[in-house]
Write a protein that holds these residues in place. Structure first.
Motif, PDB file in Angstrom:
ATOM      1  N   ILE A  30       0.842  -1.192   0.000  1.00 45.54           N
ATOM      2  CA  ILE A  30       0.000   0.000   0.000  1.00 45.54           C
ATOM      3  C   ILE A  30       0.881   1.248   0.000  1.00 45.54           C
ATOM      4  N   ILE A  31       0.533   2.227  -0.825  1.00 46.58           N
ATOM      5  CA  ILE A  31       1.165   3.549  -0.775  1.00 46.58           C
ATOM      6  C   ILE A  31       0.129   4.520  -0.223  1.00 46.58           C
ATOM      7  N   ASP A  32       0.426   5.076   0.941  1.00 47.44           N
ATOM      8  CA  ASP A  32      -0.538   5.939   1.620  1.00 47.44           C
ATOM      9  C   ASP A  32       0.196   7.055   2.367  1.00 47.44           C
ATOM     10  N   ASP A  33      -0.127   8.302   2.068  1.00 45.59           N
ATOM     11  CA  ASP A  33       0.418   9.455   2.798  1.00 45.59           C
ATOM     12  C   ASP A  33       1.939   9.457   2.893  1.00 45.59           C
ATOM     13  N   GLY A  34       2.600   9.118   1.787  1.00 44.08           N
ATOM     14  CA  GLY A  34       4.052   9.194   1.750  1.00 44.08           C
ATOM     15  C   GLY A  34       4.772   7.931   2.175  1.00 44.08           C
ATOM     16  N   LEU A  35       4.034   6.887   2.529  1.00 45.92           N
ATOM     17  CA  LEU A  35       4.640   5.644   2.994  1.00 45.92           C
ATOM     18  C   LEU A  35       4.411   4.501   2.015  1.00 45.92           C
ATOM     19  N   LEU A  36       5.407   3.608   1.915  1.00 46.96           N
ATOM     20  CA  LEU A  36       5.231   2.336   1.230  1.00 46.96           C
ATOM     21  C   LEU A  36       5.115   1.277   2.316  1.00 46.96           C
ATOM     22  N   ILE A  42       6.416  -0.758   7.607  1.00 43.30           N
ATOM     23  CA  ILE A  42       6.786   0.348   6.730  1.00 43.30           C
ATOM     24  C   ILE A  42       8.084  -0.027   6.028  1.00 43.30           C
ATOM     25  N   LEU A  43       8.050  -0.120   4.709  1.00 44.65           N
ATOM     26  CA  LEU A  43       9.239  -0.473   3.939  1.00 44.65           C
ATOM     27  C   LEU A  43      10.081   0.752   3.603  1.00 44.65           C
ATOM     28  N   ALA A  44       9.415   1.866   3.294  1.00 45.07           N
ATOM     29  CA  ALA A  44      10.148   3.070   2.890  1.00 45.07           C
ATOM     30  C   ALA A  44       9.223   4.271   2.963  1.00 45.07           C
ATOM     31  N   GLY A  45       9.842   5.456   2.931  1.00 42.39           N
ATOM     32  CA  GLY A  45       9.064   6.689   2.889  1.00 42.39           C
ATOM     33  C   GLY A  45       9.020   7.425   4.210  1.00 42.39           C
ATOM     34  N   HIS A  68      12.937  11.590  -1.013  1.00 42.86           N
ATOM     35  CA  HIS A  68      11.808  10.804  -0.511  1.00 42.86           C
ATOM     36  C   HIS A  68      11.292   9.862  -1.594  1.00 42.86           C
ATOM     37  N   ALA A  69      11.066  10.412  -2.786  1.00 38.74           N
ATOM     38  CA  ALA A  69      10.572   9.608  -3.897  1.00 38.74           C
ATOM     39  C   ALA A  69      11.579   8.528  -4.281  1.00 38.74           C
TER      40      ALA A  69
END
Length: 269
Positions: A30-36, A42-45, A68-69
């Protein structure tokens, strides 16, 4: 890789329903609010919920910062997910996230109205408005480990079946720093000032005429009338102005620009 999108207005309960949607379509990322996010990790972001104001939160959610990206892109490249659920407030926001992260076009789009009742949506809006309550589809311990926020409660999520309930994950309800500041309003005069300032870089523009600015939750709509210098390529100049205005308005305000109409009503030497 298949991309699924879940869209809905701010505070309508998208993140609340994210785990159920992911479970239904067998999506582990899931990608949500800057997080992967992968399942309960949390994997990244970097979370938009840790930002101190709404503008910075929006920029964080759409991965505007290059580092970040890049972190999220590298994590996606490394894990090679088969499916990703991207959450956003509009199709435009989803498209922006997909483009920034180099993801393929979304395969299917789901609207919050398709998976939640009117009462659920209204209750979610009321909770956001009165109490500043935001949902993150992660356990409280994972959220607290990654970034400090005011955690209100953490609940387990179950998928209801005919004979039994299956636990599919947890979600935590938080109150991020920017929720204390209430709603952020950008006036039409402020938008107009940015337009005037940006147009000063264009020698082709002789005069700015009457302008119409409409600021909505999903973005900004702009209609401007211009007098251009005679002999200029009108379509080319108009396109450059649109691109520059869009970039400056989105960068300064943090609000999506949905449409910029340019009307050239006169030419002067």
């Amino acid at each position: 890789m298949k991309i699924f999108a879940l869209i809905g207005g701010s505070g309508t309960g998208k993140s609340y329903k994210a785990l159920l949607v992911a479970h239904k379509y067998n999506i582990n990322y899931i990608i949500d609010d800057g997080l992967l996010i992968r399942k309960d990790k949390i994997l990244a972001g970097y979370s938009a919920k840790k930002e101190k104001n709404r503008i910075q939160a929006i920029r964080r959610a759409i991965f505007e910062e290059t580092t970040h990206a890049q972190e999220v892109m590298e994590a996606i490249k490394k894990t090679k997910p088969a499916k990703i659920l991207v959450i956003g407030t509009s199709v435009r926001m989803i498209d922006k996230i997909i483009k920034t992260l180099g993801l393929p076009p979304f395969k299917r789009i789901l609207k919050i109205e398709d998976i939640s009742t009117e009462k659920e949506i209204e209750d979610a809006k009321l909770s956001r408005l009165k109490e500043g309550r935001h949902v993150i589809p992660l356990p409280g311990i994972e959220v607290q480990r990654k970034f400090p926020v005011n955690i209100l409660e953490s609940l387990e999520i179950f998928y209801k079946r005919r004979y039994s309930n299956k636990k599919i994950g947890e979600r935590v309800i938080v109150r991020p720093p920017f929720s204390y500041y209430g709603k952020l309003y950008v006036s039409e005069n402020a938008i107009l000032d940015i337009i005037v300032y940006t147009l000063k870089d264009f020698k082709e523009v002789v005069e700015l005429g009457k302008s119409q600015i409409n600021i909505q939750e999903e973005g900004i709509l702009v209609n401007i009338n211009l007098i251009l210098r005679y002999g200029e390529n009108i379509p080319s100049v108009g396109l450059k102005i649109q691109e520059n205005l869009k970039r400056e308005l989105e960068y300064i305000t943090g609000i999506n620009v949905n449409l910029i109409n340019i009307f050239v009503y006169n030419l002067k030497y």
